[in-house]
Design an enzyme around this catalytic site. Structure first.
Site, PDB file in Angstrom:
ATOM      1  N   SER A  68       0.831  -1.215   0.000  1.00 34.89           N
ATOM      2  CA  SER A  68       0.000   0.000   0.000  1.00 34.89           C
ATOM      3  C   SER A  68       0.859   1.256   0.000  1.00 34.89           C
ATOM      4  O   SER A  68       2.015   1.233   0.385  1.00 34.89           O
ATOM      5  CB  SER A  68      -0.888   0.040   1.242  1.00 34.89           C
ATOM      6  OG  SER A  68      -1.563  -1.172   1.412  1.00 34.89           O
TER       7      SER A  68
HETATM    8  N1  SAH Z   1       0.760  -5.422   4.385  1.00 36.26           N
HETATM    9  C1  SAH Z   1       1.313  -5.828   3.129  1.00 36.26           C
HETATM   10  C2  SAH Z   1       0.325  -5.603   1.997  1.00 36.26           C
HETATM   11  C3  SAH Z   1       0.194  -6.819   1.147  1.00 36.26           C
HETATM   12  S1  SAH Z   1      -1.146  -6.834   0.019  1.00 36.26           S
HETATM   13  C4  SAH Z   1       2.654  -5.178   2.862  1.00 36.26           C
HETATM   14  O1  SAH Z   1       3.096  -4.332   3.643  1.00 36.26           O
HETATM   15  O2  SAH Z   1       3.286  -5.555   1.877  1.00 36.26           O
HETATM   16  C5  SAH Z   1      -2.296  -7.877   0.841  1.00 36.26           C
HETATM   17  C6  SAH Z   1      -1.898  -9.280   1.087  1.00 36.26           C
HETATM   18  O3  SAH Z   1      -3.023  -9.961   1.645  1.00 36.26           O
HETATM   19  C7  SAH Z   1      -1.511 -10.095  -0.147  1.00 36.26           C
HETATM   20  O4  SAH Z   1      -0.204 -10.550   0.019  1.00 36.26           O
HETATM   21  C8  SAH Z   1      -2.509 -11.259  -0.165  1.00 36.26           C
HETATM   22  O5  SAH Z   1      -1.948 -12.489  -0.588  1.00 36.26           O
HETATM   23  C9  SAH Z   1      -2.919 -11.320   1.300  1.00 36.26           C
HETATM   24  N2  SAH Z   1      -4.178 -11.997   1.580  1.00 36.26           N
HETATM   25  C10 SAH Z   1      -5.360 -11.971   0.908  1.00 36.26           C
HETATM   26  N3  SAH Z   1      -6.275 -12.753   1.514  1.00 36.26           N
HETATM   27  C11 SAH Z   1      -5.660 -13.289   2.621  1.00 36.26           C
HETATM   28  C12 SAH Z   1      -6.066 -14.193   3.647  1.00 36.26           C
HETATM   29  N4  SAH Z   1      -7.295 -14.735   3.696  1.00 36.26           N
HETATM   30  N5  SAH Z   1      -5.170 -14.525   4.599  1.00 36.26           N
HETATM   31  C13 SAH Z   1      -3.912 -14.019   4.574  1.00 36.26           C
HETATM   32  N6  SAH Z   1      -3.469 -13.174   3.633  1.00 36.26           N
HETATM   33  C14 SAH Z   1      -4.327 -12.809   2.659  1.00 36.26           C
END
Ligand code: SAH
Length: 221
Positions: A68
């Protein structure tokens, strides 16, 4: 500044500028500003993107996922921490991704439990976080839609992926007085930030600004 250096020599000045901009944009929590100034965001993206790491933009982190914008990370953590006088207690993050937000959280909370469903990103986050030596960050491969009951109750729950609704187990794993911050599809079919606070008698729900997060998906892949 030579971007080819990967910002490796001294990135603190660029980060200070990013923090000044976050403050201009309305981020007030000193803990959040300090943490954003400390975590080297460029270490979480591909070298080719390091030059953009401190711009207010989301960036690809592989497997179709994104990190993000700094502004959104700061805003969500500020919402999570509302009223917290000092460090927050145990926090649950859904969606570790590249591990950047987990690193920021580790500076404003006592313990961070972070769940990722994609093995590739879980491994990448482990690797990215290794040099930071953050003993209070616990990375788990799993389906975050189930929360992480072992660490409950949490002083805060933050999701980096947006679902059709907030899973009820997340609410169950929230301590009284704690908040959950998650992008969620609202009645108007758009994704917005939803903040839910657990009270002694139930839950207070607020719908805030529109956001664009990757989808919350179930199961491990
Ligand atoms: N906080 C992260 C943002 C990653 S984007 C950062 O700093 O990089 C969001 C992430 O949520 C993705 O990697 C995706 O695979 C994960 N995601 C989506 N659904 C999920 C679930 N049910 N459990 C765990 N992770 C999930």
């Amino acid at each position: 500044m030579p971007v080819s250096s990967g910002l490796g020599l001294d990135s603190s000045a660029v980060r200070a500028r990013m923090v000044a901009k976050l403050a201009e944009q309305g981020v007030k929590d000193p803990w959040v500003l300090q943490a954003m100034g400390q975590v080297e965001r460029h270490r979480f993206v591909e070298t080719a993107l390091a030059g953009q790491a401190y711009e207010d933009t989301s960036l690809p982190i592989g497997l179709g996922q994104t990190i993000s914008k700094p502004n959104v990370v700061a805003r969500m953590i500020e919402l999570l921490r509302q009223d917290a006088p000092g460090k927050l207690g145990r926090v649950l993050e859904i969606g570790t991704g590249c591990g950047y937000q987990a690193a920021v959280l580790s500076l404003v909370a006592t313990e961070v439990y972070s769940v990722e469903r994609l093995r590739g990103l879980h491994e990448k986050a482990k690797k990215n976080l290794l040099p930071f030596r953050l003993p209070n960050v616990h990375l788990m491969l799993g389906d975050g839609m189930l929360g992480f009951p072992k660490g409950a109750p949490y002083a805060g729950i933050i999701s980096a992926a947006g679902g059709e609704e907030v899973p009820s187990v997340w609410l169950e794993q929230l301590a009284v007085g704690a908040r959950l911050v998650a992008p969620t599809v609202t009645a108007s079919r758009h994704q917005a930030l939803v903040v839910i606070r657990r009270t002694t008698t139930g839950f207070d729900r607020q719908i805030l600004e529109a956001v664009h997060f990757v989808p919350l998906k179930s199961g491990i892949a």
